[in-house]
Motif scaffolding. Structure first.
Motif, PDB file in Angstrom:
ATOM      1  N   LYS A  71       0.827  -1.206   0.000  1.00  0.00           N
ATOM      2  CA  LYS A  71       0.000   0.000   0.000  1.00  0.00           C
ATOM      3  C   LYS A  71       0.861   1.255   0.000  1.00  0.00           C
ATOM      4  N   GLN A  72       1.969   1.223   0.762  1.00  0.00           N
ATOM      5  CA  GLN A  72       2.864   2.378   0.775  1.00  0.00           C
ATOM      6  C   GLN A  72       3.487   2.598  -0.593  1.00  0.00           C
ATOM      7  N   MET A  73       3.870   1.507  -1.276  1.00  0.00           N
ATOM      8  CA  MET A  73       4.435   1.630  -2.622  1.00  0.00           C
ATOM      9  C   MET A  73       3.399   2.174  -3.600  1.00  0.00           C
ATOM     10  N   ALA A  74       2.143   1.744  -3.456  1.00  0.00           N
ATOM     11  CA  ALA A  74       1.091   2.244  -4.348  1.00  0.00           C
ATOM     12  C   ALA A  74       0.879   3.744  -4.145  1.00  0.00           C
ATOM     13  N   ILE A  75       0.947   4.192  -2.899  1.00  0.00           N
ATOM     14  CA  ILE A  75       0.800   5.627  -2.632  1.00  0.00           C
ATOM     15  C   ILE A  75       1.959   6.392  -3.258  1.00  0.00           C
ATOM     16  N   ASP A  76       3.181   5.867  -3.118  1.00  0.00           N
ATOM     17  CA  ASP A  76       4.334   6.533  -3.737  1.00  0.00           C
ATOM     18  C   ASP A  76       4.205   6.575  -5.249  1.00  0.00           C
ATOM     19  N   ALA A  77       3.681   5.481  -5.839  1.00  0.00           N
ATOM     20  CA  ALA A  77       3.507   5.451  -7.296  1.00  0.00           C
ATOM     21  C   ALA A  77       2.467   6.488  -7.736  1.00  0.00           C
ATOM     22  N   ASP A  78       1.356   6.579  -7.009  1.00  0.00           N
ATOM     23  CA  ASP A  78       0.334   7.579  -7.348  1.00  0.00           C
ATOM     24  C   ASP A  78       0.871   8.996  -7.179  1.00  0.00           C
ATOM     25  N   LEU A  79       1.704   9.196  -6.158  1.00  0.00           N
ATOM     26  CA  LEU A  79       2.299  10.520  -5.961  1.00  0.00           C
ATOM     27  C   LEU A  79       3.226  10.871  -7.112  1.00  0.00           C
ATOM     28  N   ASN A  80       4.051   9.907  -7.533  1.00  0.00           N
ATOM     29  CA  ASN A  80       4.969  10.164  -8.645  1.00  0.00           C
ATOM     30  C   ASN A  80       4.226  10.360  -9.960  1.00  0.00           C
ATOM     31  N   ALA A  81       3.073   9.702 -10.088  1.00  0.00           N
ATOM     32  CA  ALA A  81       2.287   9.843 -11.319  1.00  0.00           C
ATOM     33  C   ALA A  81       1.456  11.123 -11.331  1.00  0.00           C
ATOM     34  N   GLY A  94      -1.488  -0.587 -22.234  1.00  0.00           N
ATOM     35  CA  GLY A  94      -1.442   0.840 -21.948  1.00  0.00           C
ATOM     36  C   GLY A  94      -0.053   1.286 -21.527  1.00  0.00           C
ATOM     37  N   VAL A  95       0.248   2.538 -21.810  1.00  0.00           N
ATOM     38  CA  VAL A  95       1.544   3.122 -21.476  1.00  0.00           C
ATOM     39  C   VAL A  95       1.361   3.983 -20.231  1.00  0.00           C
ATOM     40  N   ARG A  96       2.116   3.684 -19.225  1.00  0.00           N
ATOM     41  CA  ARG A  96       2.042   4.463 -17.992  1.00  0.00           C
ATOM     42  C   ARG A  96       3.015   5.628 -18.074  1.00  0.00           C
ATOM     43  N   ILE A  97       2.502   6.848 -17.889  1.00  0.00           N
ATOM     44  CA  ILE A  97       3.327   8.054 -17.899  1.00  0.00           C
ATOM     45  C   ILE A  97       3.457   8.558 -16.469  1.00  0.00           C
ATOM     46  N   ARG A  98       4.679   8.738 -16.022  1.00  0.00           N
ATOM     47  CA  ARG A  98       4.906   9.227 -14.671  1.00  0.00           C
ATOM     48  C   ARG A  98       6.158  10.086 -14.648  1.00  0.00           C
ATOM     49  N   ASP A  99       6.176  11.045 -13.753  1.00  0.00           N
ATOM     50  CA  ASP A  99       7.374  11.867 -13.602  1.00  0.00           C
ATOM     51  C   ASP A  99       8.342  11.167 -12.664  1.00  0.00           C
ATOM     52  N   ASP A 100       9.621  11.398 -12.889  1.00  0.00           N
ATOM     53  CA  ASP A 100      10.665  10.743 -12.103  1.00  0.00           C
ATOM     54  C   ASP A 100      11.709  11.791 -11.755  1.00  0.00           C
ATOM     55  N   LEU A 101      11.832  12.079 -10.477  1.00  0.00           N
ATOM     56  CA  LEU A 101      12.762  13.113 -10.037  1.00  0.00           C
ATOM     57  C   LEU A 101      14.214  12.669 -10.143  1.00  0.00           C
ATOM     58  N   THR A 102      14.467  11.373 -10.375  1.00  0.00           N
ATOM     59  CA  THR A 102      15.847  10.924 -10.539  1.00  0.00           C
ATOM     60  C   THR A 102      16.390  11.258 -11.929  1.00  0.00           C
ATOM     61  N   LEU A 103      15.523  11.614 -12.879  1.00  0.00           N
ATOM     62  CA  LEU A 103      15.953  11.978 -14.223  1.00  0.00           C
ATOM     63  C   LEU A 103      16.297  13.463 -14.263  1.00  0.00           C
ATOM     64  N   THR A 104      17.115  13.825 -15.235  1.00  0.00           N
ATOM     65  CA  THR A 104      17.368  15.241 -15.454  1.00  0.00           C
ATOM     66  C   THR A 104      16.087  15.897 -15.965  1.00  0.00           C
TER      67      THR A 104
END
Length: 721
Positions: A158-168, A408-418
């Motif tokens: 559940k914690q990982m799902a919340i982090d994934a939704d936050l990143n998305a 489906g293609v999942r689009i999410r932002d990733d702060l580890t990328l430039t």
């Protein structure tokens, strides 16, 4: 202005003192004697408290709405035990004075239940204790234990799902913080409930012991100290003991029911009564009930009128009930299976102008995911920007070309990328990444370009061509100099398209194949039922389709594929051999996507002498090719140059080799020229005109072309993996 906060603070302070003072008062009840009137007040208050707790449990929408229940259960249990101690003191010390010695409440409960028969009263009390202890408390304790275990096990997911939704971008930081707190509170709640159930169980056992102590001790005190006869002592002390036990057991039973309701509660948008009424008020359920009750009501000897009355009630409920179980009804199962859901999703993706990709489809295990830096978030947009629309079109195009629904293609932002970086994953493997500039456009020089544009020089991520990122005001200059100008979202979408074609075999699984079979069974049910799984299991069909897709062969003509598999099944071939045998009937699907039907097919051939050398190398190396390093390098470079020359002329050439060499040669080229299409001469359709655009090994001097002997240190190329 300042008086209200002061008054509120004083009220809060008083409220904060109420609980500690109340607990101290409960402890004092166990030590100090209570007046009979005060004992009656506390017994009635105990019943009131138990009823309030039960009603709150019934009308809570989810267990966490009553998160204070474990603590409240402990306080109520201690309060009830303190009352038992206080009443026992009065019963044993004043019981000889009469039935009202311990107050009106105990006397009323004792007389009402006993009704002149001590044995009946004792048995009723024992039954109540058994119901509470063995049925309700034991079941609630087991549910609490299992719920606590499963909640704790599911907490990391559940914690990982919340982090994934936050990143998305589906949750704000504050919402994510609230969700995490709820997950932690849920784990704490069920852990506390697991222990709180032991309070109820211990209270029920204490009730039995207190009853036995009151009866035995009362009879001994009445006969030995107060001179009562055995009958009189038994009548008085049994009545008082049972009355005292019932006054305590009824609230205990109410709290046990409340505990069971809380731990078996499922979170929903309804309270328990509303949820139960919503789920059982179904016409299909009440109609047969009414019929059975009516039939039983017609049986001679039965209370006919009563059964017929309830049959009429059931029929009325059926008349006013819901018609059916809707797929979207809460708490009910959807009547369609996973295949129907997948087919519906495929239909949404196939309709032009619709966006089958929504934020609700985002999952942690997306088959295809696009990670973007924070500077590229505006391309995706709040509700689906230009990038989302382009990806939707790409999915539709690739699905039609390859013959199955691309996931489906999942689009999410990733702060580890430039900030300007993006990364494309197929499954968990990174298949491509590059940098785009959302405030610029990518200009690719054409054949007639002569001017060098100012900007950021790069390589096009899709085709490896020289390109430059230019500013918007340079657009007229670039177009005037025969540059192809591409938008940033189109650069990402085209790169994604290339990777989807290249790794289509990784995107199809047994579930997708089963969906294709279900669709085909609507028009050819006999074929599907006769082949899968009677002749060939589903996993074998999936493996065959994956081999075909790995060489860009579309699998849309599933009917012909199944017919071919049915013919090949008795030969016990591997999936790779089956796919190789099916290629001739499927190659036209690939060629019609590459070259129009009326246009000659551009071919790259091998010199016969070189081809014979490669055939001999295959014999020596079995499925792979055993070639000298120099020969392998020169051959790859020559083919690469020929393919580039054909591409420069606007032609997509195909490499033609002997049929027995095709598979080994394709495996040899795949690591070096992954986009090259290798066909056997036997696979060329008879109705297609061809055009040889290059011949490798004729005019070019390939080293060791005449030497079939292996070198001392041969290098294996393209062996089966």
């Amino acid at each position: 202005m300042t008086a209200v906060p002061a008054r509120s603070g004083a009220a809060a302070a008083m409220g904060g003192l109420a609980l500690p003072l109340g607990i101290l008062a409960i402890i004092a009840m166990m030590v100090l004697p209570l007046p009979v009137l005060l004992l009656d007040v506390f017994f009635v208050g105990n019943i009131l408290l138990s009823l309030v707790i039960l009603m709150v449990a019934l009308y809570s929408y989810r267990p966490l709405d009553f998160s204070s229940f474990p603590s409240l259960l402990l306080i109520a249990t201690i309060f009830r035990l303190a009352l038992n101690v206080a009443s026992t003191r009065i019963v044993l010390s004043e019981g000889h004075t009469g039935h009202d010695a311990a107050g009106k409440v105990i006397e009323a409960f004792g007389k009402f239940v006993i009704a002149g028969n001590f044995i009946v009263g004792l048995l009723v009390f024992i039954i109540l204790v058994i119901i509470n202890l063995v049925v309700i408390t034991k079941g609630a304790g087991r549910v609490s234990e299992v719920s606590a275990r499963f909640t704790l096990d599911a907490m990391p997911g559940k914690q990982m799902a919340i982090d994934a939704d936050l990143n998305a971008g589906l949750l704000t930081p504050d919402e994510a913080r609230t969700r995490r707190a709820e997950v932690a509170a849920e784990a704490d709640f069920y852990g506390a409930m697991d222990g709180a159930g032991k309070f109820v169980k211990g209270d029920a056992m204490a009730g039995i012991l207190i009853l036995v102590i009151n009866i035995i001790g009362g009879i001994l005190i009445g006969t030995l100290q107060h001179g009562l006869g055995i009958g009189a002592a038994a009548e008085t002390y049994v009545l008082l003991s049972i009355g005292d036990g019932l006054v305590a057991q009824i609230p205990a039973l109410l709290l046990s029911i409340a505990t069971a309701i809380i731990v078996t509660r499922v979170s929903s948008a309804h309270d328990m009564s509303g949820l139960i009424a919503k789920q059982i008020h179904l016409r299909q359920a009440w109609l047969p009930v009414a019929g059975v009750m009516a039939i039983v009501g017609l049986v001679p000897g039965m209370p006919n009128m009563m059964f017929l009355f309830f049959a009429a009630v059931a029929a009325a409920l059926a008349w006013f009930g819901r018609v059916d179980i809707r797929p979207d009804a809460e708490g009910t199962a959807a009547p369609q299976g996973q295949a129907a859901a997948a087919a519906a999703a495929a239909g949404d993706a196939a309709r032009p102008g619709t966006e089958a990709i929504t934020p609700d489809d985002v999952t942690d295990h997306a088959p295809v995911s696009l990670q973007i830096g924070y500077a590229l978030i505006p391309l995706a947009g709040e509700g689906g920007g230009a990038l989302v629309q382009r990806i939707t079109a790409i999915r539709r195009e690739v699905s039609k070309a390859m013959g199955f629904v691309v996931p489906g293609v999942r689009i999410r932002d990733d702060l580890t990328l430039t900030p300007n970086q993006y990364r494309i994953r197929i499954g968990q493997v990174i298949r491509g990444e590059d940098v785009v500039y959302p405030d610029r456009k990518l200009a690719i020089p054409g054949a007639n370009s002569t001017r060098k544009l100012k900007g950021i020089d790069v390589k096009d991520p899709s085709f490896g061509l020289d390109a430059v990122w230019i500013l918007p005001h340079q657009l007229p200059e670039a177009e005037a100099d025969d540059h192809v100008v591409v938008e940033p979202e189109s650069v990402i979408a085209t790169h994604l398209s290339q990777l989807l074609y290249k790794h289509a075999a990784d995107l199809i699984g047994p579930d997708d194949v089963q969906t294709l079979l279900d669709t085909l069974s609507r028009v050819s049910p006999t074929l599907v039922n006769a082949v899968v799984p009677k002749l060939v299991p589903l996993h074998t069909v999936t493996a065959v389709l994956r081999v075909l897709l790995s060489e860009r062969i579309p699998v849309g003509d599933l009917r012909r594929i199944l017919e071919g598999v049915a013919e090949l099944a008795p030969r016990n071939l591997s999936a790779a051999d089956m796919a190789e045998s099916l290629r001739p009937i499927l190659i036209p699907l690939l060629l019609q996507q590459m070259v129009p039907i009326n246009t000659p097919l551009p071919l790259i051939t091998l010199d016969p002498e070189l081809e014979q050398l490669l055939i001999r190398a295959r014999r020596q190396g079995e499925e792979g090719l055993m070639l000298d390093t120099g020969l392998a390098g020169t051959l790859i470079q020559s083919l690469s140059d020929a393919l580039e020359n054909a591409t420069g002329q606007g032609k997509q050439a195909v490499i033609i080799v002997a049929g027995q060499l095709r598979r080994s040669f394709a495996q040899f080229l795949r690591p070096h020229l992954p986009d090259a299409i290798v066909m056997g001469i036997n696979e060329l359709p008879e109705n297609r005109r061809v055009e040889v655009v290059a011949s490798i090994g004729g005019q070019q001097q390939l080293p060791r072309m005449a030497s079939p002997q292996p070198q001392p240190q041969p290098q294996p190329m393209g062996a089966d993996r």
